[in-house]
Design a protein around this motif. Structure first.
Motif, PDB file in Angstrom:
ATOM      1  N   MET A 125       0.842  -1.187   0.000  1.00 54.94           N
ATOM      2  CA  MET A 125       0.000   0.000   0.000  1.00 54.94           C
ATOM      3  C   MET A 125       0.882   1.243   0.000  1.00 54.94           C
ATOM      4  SD  MET A 125      -2.942  -1.218   2.715  1.00 54.94           S
ATOM      5  CE  MET A 125      -1.720  -1.913   3.828  1.00 54.94           C
ATOM      6  N   PRO A 126       0.388   2.359  -0.534  1.00 52.88           N
ATOM      7  CA  PRO A 126       1.195   3.581  -0.557  1.00 52.88           C
ATOM      8  C   PRO A 126       1.351   4.199   0.823  1.00 52.88           C
ATOM      9  CG  PRO A 126      -0.993   4.008  -1.429  1.00 52.88           C
ATOM     10  CD  PRO A 126      -0.890   2.515  -1.249  1.00 52.88           C
ATOM     11  N   CYS A 127       2.491   4.782   1.062  1.00 51.34           N
ATOM     12  CA  CYS A 127       2.790   5.430   2.349  1.00 51.34           C
ATOM     13  C   CYS A 127       3.170   6.879   2.081  1.00 51.34           C
ATOM     14  CB  CYS A 127       3.923   4.692   3.046  1.00 51.34           C
ATOM     15  SG  CYS A 127       4.482   5.465   4.569  1.00 51.34           S
ATOM     16  N   ALA A 128       2.312   7.813   2.476  1.00 49.88           N
ATOM     17  CA  ALA A 128       2.572   9.232   2.241  1.00 49.88           C
ATOM     18  C   ALA A 128       3.572   9.793   3.234  1.00 49.88           C
ATOM     19  CB  ALA A 128       1.254  10.013   2.317  1.00 49.88           C
TER      20      ALA A 128
ATOM     21  N   HIS B 224       2.473  -4.205   4.475  1.00 49.70           N
ATOM     22  CA  HIS B 224       3.656  -3.686   3.797  1.00 49.70           C
ATOM     23  C   HIS B 224       3.296  -2.417   3.019  1.00 49.70           C
ATOM     24  CE1 HIS B 224       6.451  -7.354   4.075  1.00 49.70           C
ATOM     25  NE2 HIS B 224       5.411  -7.576   4.871  1.00 49.70           N
ATOM     26  N   PHE B 225       4.192  -1.435   3.062  1.00 53.76           N
ATOM     27  CA  PHE B 225       3.941  -0.140   2.431  1.00 53.76           C
ATOM     28  C   PHE B 225       5.105   0.248   1.537  1.00 53.76           C
ATOM     29  CE2 PHE B 225       1.715  -0.390   6.405  1.00 53.76           C
ATOM     30  CZ  PHE B 225       0.476   0.172   6.154  1.00 53.76           C
ATOM     31  N   GLY B 226       4.774   0.917   0.426  1.00 49.85           N
ATOM     32  CA  GLY B 226       5.789   1.390  -0.502  1.00 49.85           C
ATOM     33  C   GLY B 226       5.605   2.869  -0.799  1.00 49.85           C
ATOM     34  N   PRO B 227       6.323   3.397  -1.795  1.00 48.22           N
ATOM     35  CA  PRO B 227       6.255   4.822  -2.116  1.00 48.22           C
ATOM     36  C   PRO B 227       4.850   5.240  -2.544  1.00 48.22           C
ATOM     37  CG  PRO B 227       8.115   3.754  -3.218  1.00 48.22           C
ATOM     38  CD  PRO B 227       7.257   2.662  -2.666  1.00 48.22           C
ATOM     39  N   ALA B 228       4.473   6.462  -2.195  1.00 51.46           N
ATOM     40  CA  ALA B 228       3.182   7.006  -2.600  1.00 51.46           C
ATOM     41  C   ALA B 228       3.334   7.759  -3.915  1.00 51.46           C
ATOM     42  CB  ALA B 228       2.650   7.956  -1.523  1.00 51.46           C
ATOM     43  N   PRO B 229       2.366   7.667  -4.826  1.00 53.18           N
ATOM     44  CA  PRO B 229       2.409   8.456  -6.057  1.00 53.18           C
ATOM     45  C   PRO B 229       2.469   9.954  -5.729  1.00 53.18           C
ATOM     46  CG  PRO B 229       0.679   6.790  -6.155  1.00 53.18           C
ATOM     47  CD  PRO B 229       1.169   6.810  -4.743  1.00 53.18           C
ATOM     48  N   LYS B 230       3.066  10.723  -6.607  1.00 55.69           N
ATOM     49  CA  LYS B 230       3.218  12.160  -6.351  1.00 55.69           C
ATOM     50  C   LYS B 230       1.879  12.869  -6.221  1.00 55.69           C
ATOM     51  CE  LYS B 230       7.770  12.610  -8.512  1.00 55.69           C
ATOM     52  NZ  LYS B 230       8.558  13.284  -9.580  1.00 55.69           N
ATOM     53  N   ASP B 231       0.866  12.382  -6.925  1.00 56.70           N
ATOM     54  CA  ASP B 231      -0.442  13.042  -6.890  1.00 56.70           C
ATOM     55  C   ASP B 231      -1.378  12.444  -5.843  1.00 56.70           C
ATOM     56  OD1 ASP B 231      -0.803  10.615  -8.106  1.00 56.70           O
ATOM     57  OD2 ASP B 231      -2.058  11.360  -9.742  1.00 56.70           O
ATOM     58  N   LEU B 232      -0.865  11.626  -4.931  1.00 60.88           N
ATOM     59  CA  LEU B 232      -1.711  11.005  -3.917  1.00 60.88           C
ATOM     60  C   LEU B 232      -2.300  12.049  -2.975  1.00 60.88           C
ATOM     61  CD1 LEU B 232      -2.658   8.270  -2.560  1.00 60.88           C
ATOM     62  CD2 LEU B 232      -0.764   8.618  -0.977  1.00 60.88           C
ATOM     63  N   ASP B 233      -3.607  11.996  -2.786  1.00 60.21           N
ATOM     64  CA  ASP B 233      -4.289  12.855  -1.821  1.00 60.21           C
ATOM     65  C   ASP B 233      -4.951  11.954  -0.782  1.00 60.21           C
ATOM     66  OD1 ASP B 233      -5.709  14.672  -0.347  1.00 60.21           O
ATOM     67  OD2 ASP B 233      -6.979  15.378  -1.987  1.00 60.21           O
ATOM     68  N   PRO B 234      -4.326  11.772   0.396  1.00 62.07           N
ATOM     69  CA  PRO B 234      -4.888  10.865   1.409  1.00 62.07           C
ATOM     70  C   PRO B 234      -6.328  11.182   1.784  1.00 62.07           C
ATOM     71  CG  PRO B 234      -2.652  11.485   1.983  1.00 62.07           C
ATOM     72  CD  PRO B 234      -3.047  12.351   0.824  1.00 62.07           C
ATOM     73  N   VAL B 235      -6.701  12.456   1.744  1.00 63.85           N
ATOM     74  CA  VAL B 235      -8.050  12.857   2.153  1.00 63.85           C
ATOM     75  C   VAL B 235      -9.122  12.192   1.293  1.00 63.85           C
ATOM     76  CG1 VAL B 235      -9.622  14.823   2.377  1.00 63.85           C
ATOM     77  CG2 VAL B 235      -7.249  15.033   3.106  1.00 63.85           C
ATOM     78  N   ARG B 236      -8.791  11.870   0.058  1.00 60.62           N
ATOM     79  CA  ARG B 236      -9.766  11.227  -0.824  1.00 60.62           C
ATOM     80  C   ARG B 236     -10.003   9.770  -0.446  1.00 60.62           C
ATOM     81  NH1 ARG B 236      -8.349  12.473  -6.979  1.00 60.62           N
ATOM     82  NH2 ARG B 236     -10.383  11.453  -7.197  1.00 60.62           N
ATOM     83  N   GLU B 237      -9.113   9.206   0.361  1.00 62.57           N
ATOM     84  CA  GLU B 237      -9.234   7.827   0.844  1.00 62.57           C
ATOM     85  C   GLU B 237      -9.363   6.827  -0.297  1.00 62.57           C
ATOM     86  OE1 GLU B 237     -12.166   7.526   3.921  1.00 62.57           O
ATOM     87  OE2 GLU B 237     -11.452   9.341   4.928  1.00 62.57           O
TER      88      GLU B 237
END
Length: 232
Positions: free
Chosen positions: A1-4, A41-54
């Motif tokens: 999963m992405p990790c911001a 397990h967590f990996g890099p988050a995409p640059k445009d990831l917005d956690p608030v959007r869930e």
């Protein structure tokens, strides 16, 4: 999963009792966490990831019984934060006795959904066809909250249902709907006073009150919301 944020992710999961078995920030993010036989397990988050959007990512965790897991996480949150994280990010969804799932939403917007192994294979989305009026709207709201994690839509659906069917519904049913509206308004940052005022103005029998307390015992503040007296 992405990790911001490695720091925020670690703080959230370690507060719940998870142990970091591997962590690194460079040359790329990688984080491995473990608790009670569960490995995340967590990996890099995409640059445009917005956690608030869930909409970040997620996984399903199948367990024999979900209630003990929810209770453990709630106890950990109260111990570390002094309260249950029930709104915003991160948070845990409410657990209704008898429910077969709940969700953890982490700081990156990932959803970790705990599901009971014997959960029914088919769920009636949109309210049971066997129900009508406010009862059907309450069943619809249950599906929206427990299975779709959509508190906002549940709030809107119940507001409409109370306006349309509230006057004809049994007092206990109306009280249950109003309690949900108070709870949802609090979570969503909306004014709860209109629903609380209507709730306290209801005339409930002792049996009505027992039904409400039995169905909604999981809601914090329930006894404070209900009318102070009941009639026989």
């Amino acid at each position: 999963m992405p990790c911001a944020s490695v720091e925020e992710t670690l703080a959230f999961y370690e507060a719940l009792g998870f142990e970091a078995t591997y962590k690194q920030s460079r040359p790329y993010v990688y984080l491995a966490l473990r608790w009670s036989g569960i490995h995340l397990h967590f990996g890099p988050a995409p640059k445009d990831l917005d956690p608030v959007r869930e909409e970040s990512g997620g996984c399903l965790v199948l367990v024999d019984a979900v209630a003990p897991y929810h209770a453990a996480f709630v106890a950990a949150m109260r111990r570390v934060h002094g309260k249950v994280l029930s709104s915003g990010l991160p948070r845990i969804t409410r657990y209704r006795p008898g429910a077969s799932r709940f969700t953890l939403i982490d700081p990156s917007g990932n959803s970790i959904i705990f599901i009971q192994r014997d959960e029914p294979g088919e769920v009636e989305y949109g309210g049971s066809k066997k129900l009508t009026g406010l009862a059907r709207a309450l069943d619809n709201a249950r599906i929206l909250r427990e299975f779709k994690n959509d508190d906002l839509q549940a709030f809107r659906a119940l507001k409409s249902a109370v306006r349309r069917h509230g006057a004809d519904a049994p007092a206990a049913e109306r009280a249950i709907a109003l309690c949900h509206l108070v709870d949802l308004a609090t979570i969503l940052g909306e004014p709860a006073d209109p629903w609380l005022s209507d709730l306290r103005g209801l005339e409930l029998t002792t049996d009505d009150r027992r039904r409400v307390e039995s169905e909604l015992a999981h809601l914090d503040g329930l006894r404070e919301w209900l009318p102070s007296t009941s009639r026989p």
